[in-house]
Write an enzyme that holds these catalytic residues in place. Sequence first.
Site, PDB file in Angstrom:
ATOM      1  N   ASP A 505       0.869  -1.166   0.000  1.00 23.72           N
ATOM      2  CA  ASP A 505       0.000   0.000   0.000  1.00 23.72           C
ATOM      3  C   ASP A 505       0.913   1.225   0.000  1.00 23.72           C
ATOM      4  O   ASP A 505       1.974   1.226   0.627  1.00 23.72           O
ATOM      5  CB  ASP A 505      -0.816  -0.078   1.311  1.00 23.72           C
ATOM      6  CG  ASP A 505      -1.826   1.004   1.468  1.00 23.72           C
ATOM      7  OD1 ASP A 505      -3.037   0.687   1.520  1.00 23.72           O
ATOM      8  OD2 ASP A 505      -1.393   2.183   1.571  1.00 23.72           O
ATOM      9  N   ILE A 506       0.509   2.270  -0.744  1.00 24.68           N
ATOM     10  CA  ILE A 506       1.350   3.471  -0.802  1.00 24.68           C
ATOM     11  C   ILE A 506       1.158   4.291   0.485  1.00 24.68           C
ATOM     12  O   ILE A 506       0.020   4.558   0.881  1.00 24.68           O
ATOM     13  CB  ILE A 506       0.979   4.319  -2.020  1.00 24.68           C
ATOM     14  CG1 ILE A 506       1.182   3.485  -3.308  1.00 24.68           C
ATOM     15  CG2 ILE A 506       1.832   5.594  -2.080  1.00 24.68           C
ATOM     16  CD1 ILE A 506       0.691   4.140  -4.551  1.00 24.68           C
ATOM     17  N   GLU A 548      -5.035   2.313  -3.503  1.00 25.31           N
ATOM     18  CA  GLU A 548      -3.588   2.422  -3.608  1.00 25.31           C
ATOM     19  C   GLU A 548      -2.933   1.163  -3.064  1.00 25.31           C
ATOM     20  O   GLU A 548      -1.779   1.176  -2.637  1.00 25.31           O
ATOM     21  CB  GLU A 548      -3.081   3.662  -2.849  1.00 25.31           C
ATOM     22  CG  GLU A 548      -3.262   3.602  -1.340  1.00 25.31           C
ATOM     23  CD  GLU A 548      -4.523   4.308  -0.857  1.00 25.31           C
ATOM     24  OE1 GLU A 548      -5.516   4.367  -1.616  1.00 25.31           O
ATOM     25  OE2 GLU A 548      -4.507   4.794   0.278  1.00 25.31           O
TER      26      GLU A 548
END
Lengths: 624, 624, 624
Positions: A505-506, A548
């Site tokens: 995940d960003i 994301e």
Amino acid sequence: MKNISDYLWVVISAMIVFLMQPGFMALETGLTRAKNSINVAIKNMSDFILSVAVFWFIGFGLMFGTSFHGIVGSSDFFVNFEQNDWMAAFFLFQAVFAGTAATIDSGAIAERAKFSTYLLMSFITSAFIYPIFGHWAWGGYFYANNAGWLQQLGFLDFAGSTVVHSIGAWVGLSGIIIIGPRLGRFSKDGKANKIRGHNLVFAYFGVFILFFAWFGFNAGSTLTATTKIADIIANTMISAAFGGITGLFISWKFSKNQLPEPESIINGILGGLVGITAGCYYVSAVGAMIIGVVSGLIVYFGALFLEKLKLDDVVGAIPVHGFAGVWGTIATGIFIKENFLLEFGITRSHQIMVQLLGATTAFVWAFGVSFVLMKVINKFVPMRVSSSHEEIGLNIAEHGASTSIFELSNSVRNIIEDRNFKNAEKIEVEFGTEIGELTNYFNSMVNDLKEKEAEVEEALESLHHMAVTDGLTQILNRKKITEILGNEINIAIDYEKKLSILLFDIDFFKKVNDQFGHLAGDRVLVDLSKNVSSTLRKTDYFGRYGGEEFLVIMPKTDLEMAYFFANRIRAKIETMRWAFSDDLTVTVSGGVVENSGEDINKMIHRADELLYYAKENGRNQIAK
Amino acid sequence: MKNISDYLWVVISAMIVFLMQPGFMALETGLTRAKNSINVAIKNMSDFILSVAVFWFIGFGLMFGTSFHGIVGSSDFFVNFEQNDWMAAFFLFQAVFAGTAATIDSGAIAERAKFSTYLLMSFITSAFIYPIFGHWAWGGYFYANNAGWLQQLGFLDFAGSTVVHSIGAWVGLSGIIIIGPRLGRFSKDGKANKIRGHNLVFAYFGVFILFFAWFGFNAGSTLTATTKIADIIANTMISAAFGGITGLFISWKFSKNQLPEPESIINGILGGLVGITAGCYYVSAVGAMIIGVVSGLIVYFGALFLEKLKLDDVVGAIPVHGFAGVWGTIATGIFIKENFLLEFGITRSHQIMVQLLGATTAFVWAFGVSFVLMKVINKFVPMRVSSSHEEIGLNIAEHGASTSIFELSNSVRNIIEDRNFKNAEKIEVEFGTEIGELTNYFNSMVNDLKEKEAEVEEALESLHHMAVTDGLTQILNRKKITEILGNEINIAIDYEKKLSILLFDIDFFKKVNDQFGHLAGDRVLVDLSKNVSSTLRKTDYFGRYGGEEFLVIMPKTDLEMAYFFANRIRAKIETMRWAFSDDLTVTVSGGVVENSGEDINKMIHRADELLYYAKENGRNQIAK
Amino acid sequence: MKNISDYLWVVISAMIVFLMQPGFMALETGLTRAKNSINVAIKNMSDFILSVAVFWFIGFGLMFGTSFHGIVGSSDFFVNFEQNDWMAAFFLFQAVFAGTAATIDSGAIAERAKFSTYLLMSFITSAFIYPIFGHWAWGGYFYANNAGWLQQLGFLDFAGSTVVHSIGAWVGLSGIIIIGPRLGRFSKDGKANKIRGHNLVFAYFGVFILFFAWFGFNAGSTLTATTKIADIIANTMISAAFGGITGLFISWKFSKNQLPEPESIINGILGGLVGITAGCYYVSAVGAMIIGVVSGLIVYFGALFLEKLKLDDVVGAIPVHGFAGVWGTIATGIFIKENFLLEFGITRSHQIMVQLLGATTAFVWAFGVSFVLMKVINKFVPMRVSSSHEEIGLNIAEHGASTSIFELSNSVRNIIEDRNFKNAEKIEVEFGTEIGELTNYFNSMVNDLKEKEAEVEEALESLHHMAVTDGLTQILNRKKITEILGNEINIAIDYEKKLSILLFDIDFFKKVNDQFGHLAGDRVLVDLSKNVSSTLRKTDYFGRYGGEEFLVIMPKTDLEMAYFFANRIRAKIETMRWAFSDDLTVTVSGGVVENSGEDINKMIHRADELLYYAKENGRNQIAK
């Protein structure tokens, strides 16, 4: 002493008999398939010119030369007719007869007999088989006191039901026995398949020409200008007519589809013509009528009989020339007019016996000799073409020739065999011919289909791509990556393989959006996806799992290895430079898990937990 | 004084010679392509009926009328044969000869010679070229003491190897030189391309008919009923047979694919027939055999020689009638029997010289006159059809006629030429003919392909639409509008154009959803999109950028203009009425920026900032 | 007393006249369509053999037997010619004439006349119509003092312009009137459509054969060997030539496309031949020329005249044999040479009147009798084939026979008729024939198209599915379910039907996601969708309306019923077990509304409000 009328009659008759050649040619080419038609025509032409030469060299002498005890002629080889005009006329008439005898078998063995050995058999027929039997029956026709043994016994065959037609047919019979039926003529289960000729109209035309030529054949056999020629021709016409009418009505009644069949009518006519040939001079018009009717019956049922025996006689030459020939020979004894019996001093029953003897002798001689000879020849040079030649047809195989329609069908066969129109390029276009046009057409049509195929495939691919791909990042979408993971878990469990995944995940993605705008966020997702894709191994799968959030599937990979790769990905992302901001650093946090036999649900859940743990632990790290 | 036998013989011979016409017709139609076959048949028919008329009017008189110093006949024009029965018989025989001479060239120049000028040349040949030379060689055949100059010198050409056949061939030679080879017969690199006839079987049939007619041709040339007719025919048959056998074996040995070629056999036979025509009465059977063999060789290699010279003789008329004709004329001198030399009081070598002179004279006369005349005619009326006519074929071009197979190929050619089956409508269906059926089929097939094409295109379009369109509002989706903006920025920078964008957002959109439900929110998005779309210029782009965020791209538009349009959009939205609520007013806030050479990222970011500024500033306004 | 020359001449002539049969066969098969060609050939062959039999039995006696008052012959039935050689010769010649008369009508009524009744008419023509008129004109040709009544009046028809040709033509005329034109020959608006024959080359060949046979026809009619035969043939040739030249130039000038048409030339020639048949012996060469030219004109314009009358004469038999026959008969009176008039002691005008009488009588007799007879026959057995038989062609329909090209076109027609290539399997492949190859090709092509079609359809379906389906749950997406609801509301309002909807939402869905991870949430959505789908009635619609919001449309359902179903759904969901958690219970809250004539917007809005009410009221319940 012959006078000028005799010359005119015999010469004109000889010319007319010559027309038997185009007659047979039209009949036989019409009743065979287009792919063999030219071969049939060439055989008809070649056997004639060869038999003229051979008959001139040898045949005539054996047949009409001074007799050696009634068995064989022994003079007049290489006939010299310049000093004797009558011999020239007589030679002419006999040469066209020999040519007829030589060509009869060609129809029976058509469509699979090899050209070279066919010519050899024509040679043998014209040189020996026909002339020697001819000597027995007709040896005394040129020189007086020169009769052959059958002739001495009183055998009557006015124009050659036996001498010409049966002899030709029995040679053909040997041929069809030795070379066997055409491919496909009889099914493996023994069913006979009709193979129809390609041009029945031309076959009919040929029969008309034969009908005409037969007038000369029978009436010319008087060998002298006499008022009897009219009776002979009238008998010939009546027998032929009734043979044909019989064939017409019998097929109308008995044929499978109860229709007047084209082949039955013409074979009935030809049977009537062969049948009357022996007795045309001796019988009355009523006799001729009966001979015709019976000939029609014999030809019709004779053909069925041959089929039962699995013998493949392409044009029906054996029933027509053989069976009707025997019948005509015997019928001459049955219907001969009283005055002739008185003249010859013989009883009817005695005459019939002699006729039977003659017909039988012809069979034994012609069938026996030709069968033995062909067996021998066949041993050294196969008399039959190869089955591939038979399939492509003798026009092409033996003469490099073709008919338009054949060439067309051949082209399309090539297309079909390679399927999918792969060899469309291979079809050569022959300039300016019709087949060239058609070939062009097929090439074009095929090309079109290929293009269409390509379009459809493209469309399908596009569809498939859309269905499994994330619209923004062009990597696998959630649906697909989940489906793959399910499969991989199954494989891992079934085959006891390792399987690990990375869920990442960003970090602070919302900030990127807020700070640099929507497009910047998208750009991060796209560029990061590309970058990660290029980092992965060929066997890995990579998909966008949520906003994301990304999932990497690593088949055949244990936890340590997966952790190593996951960190490489993380490090790679950390070092990425972003076009819209020089000093931005994007980091990711992720969780790596190895499958422990659990289902997809639990596995993802574990990864998710590790991911949260990594986040909480300070981000930009992978937990395992 | 002629007696009744002479009448019978000459009349019957004349009838038989008449059959040369269908013989040539079958041969020539068979050896040409289907697209020209009817034209060939019509030419053969027309030249005959024309030559009968012309020969009656002029030709006969020039050939057999009272001689003007051995050079030309000068009486009996418009022949009156009613008072003289023998003249009728003689006329008949000569008229069919003239018809033969007139038709020989048709085969050589087939497939590209124009019908009208062909008829003119037939007229000239029958009226002048043939009869005048005929007078030189045969002038004294009707009236006594009326010999032409060649005849006086002792030139021997019994039935016309030179008089009929060579003359016809040399006219043909002029023709093929002047009108040139068929399109595609010789490649640009000089390679000869074989153009095969469409019906070799029919060509073979024609040769049989010619073979038959030749018996009358040669033996009828006795012009009297004599016992010699048998020798003549026997010689004819032997020469033809050996010519054919030579052609058969020589092509088997020497042809490219080492097969007995169909054309070689029949041209060998025809060569043997032409070769023996001059000497059939004078030579022995052995002489005939040698003449036949050599004729076969000459025809085979003569055809190759013509091909080397790039002369296109469709049926091989020049080797057959010309070269073999010359050989036959000379061979008459070589093989003439001693007794004739004694009778004529001439030595063999002298005879050969005279024969050579005659053959040479024929060439100089026929080739010379026809070449000059055709050159002149060709200047005023081209003797060759246009190349488009040649391509579609003379059946259609010159007679509006067609064969089934040609019409089929023509239809499909039309389809192909316009590609993509655009002119499928144009193919007319001829009711009830086979070609009609096939045309129907093609129309249907083509229609099917068109439908399929349409379906595929629709599918592709649908796909494309889905890929670039927002599912709800049916305007461009984020991916597409972003892609377009990227392109437009590049264009603006590269071509130094203005480019502005408007990013706008619906004010208090969440409230709409909450108050009126999900559907109402959707309706706002949809209706607003439609409304804005109708407001835009054709060159603008409009897409949904996020939930309730929209992007308008305005190429070639500076900031002020963009600001003007943006406000117009804003005002328009403000005045919209909503179906689900009478008093709701929806407003938007937006930011307009003009590109300043920045990238897409920064440009959107700027617009976004202005949008927020507008929102903060009270909403329902555009910031710039 | 006849001498041997007479025998030779008459017998040879008879043979040559016999060739009219193949001549007509080639002409007629060539001018008809391939699908009927074999039938035409069989008719030509059958009518001849039948007429020989019939003429022998009855016809000859009626025509030449001892005359009953000049009206009909009454002896010599079942002709016995064995005791009288001359009678044999005479019979031969007359039999082939009868055969010619019997076959002329076959061309006119081709392509739709039934075989069985055609044979019956041939029988009647040969047995009665031809011989009885023949007796009137020629009755005294065999026995002296046996003249028929027309012959007694001095009617002149040397070889049968009227006796043979007109008689045949008038029978044909009855035929075409009674059985009517071929399908498609005339449009409903009265336009004539040309139906072109399939093999004009063969038709031309046939004309050459007829031309040849006509020499025997006309000159043999001397019935004795005389020096006049040459004049007769010369006249015949000249008339034919000028008939043909006229046809050639007149069509070049007057035909629609101003080209020398193939049919005009041959019909001109045939017209010239028919025209000269009556007078060939009596007129001069110049007379013959004029007769030929006028015949050419009559045939050309006569054919146009018939077309105007909507009479369909396939080969132009009536203009050629009928109109030109009448003209030739009258022209004999016009052009007869003085010496004959002196010899017969008659004036020219008187002769012309007699000729006119004869020609008129022939028309009245042959047309009258045949018309009445055919009318009667037609009542009991239709003389015309069924239109389906006419369409598939008489080759197949009447003889089970076919030509390659026909079979091909038939196969493709079958494909076309069932469209979409559904019956591709039905086409049987005939082993080893060309048509087999082509059929194979079509089967393969068709198969390919089917596969392509299937691919396209699959692609389209896939597209459609994607467009209307929610990617995750595979139930209808928001766009589609909304669209359907709009339609259903319209239907409900228009047809006054009930319509209810259920809008429901998963309670605490966010918690599921948070607690069990993303995948678990998805699984809930998917499984729940499946479960609900299986609960619904066939007529209900079910779609995902938003994140965790679903819409069920229940047409023809009132509020109570809907409420019942909605509760069933709710209860079902409550009892669902979840793989990822043993103790989780998922519940939903929903609102049910019945449409009250309101629009979609308001209806959803109401449901939404009820849904919120249900939530607020404690969840896991349906509000109505």
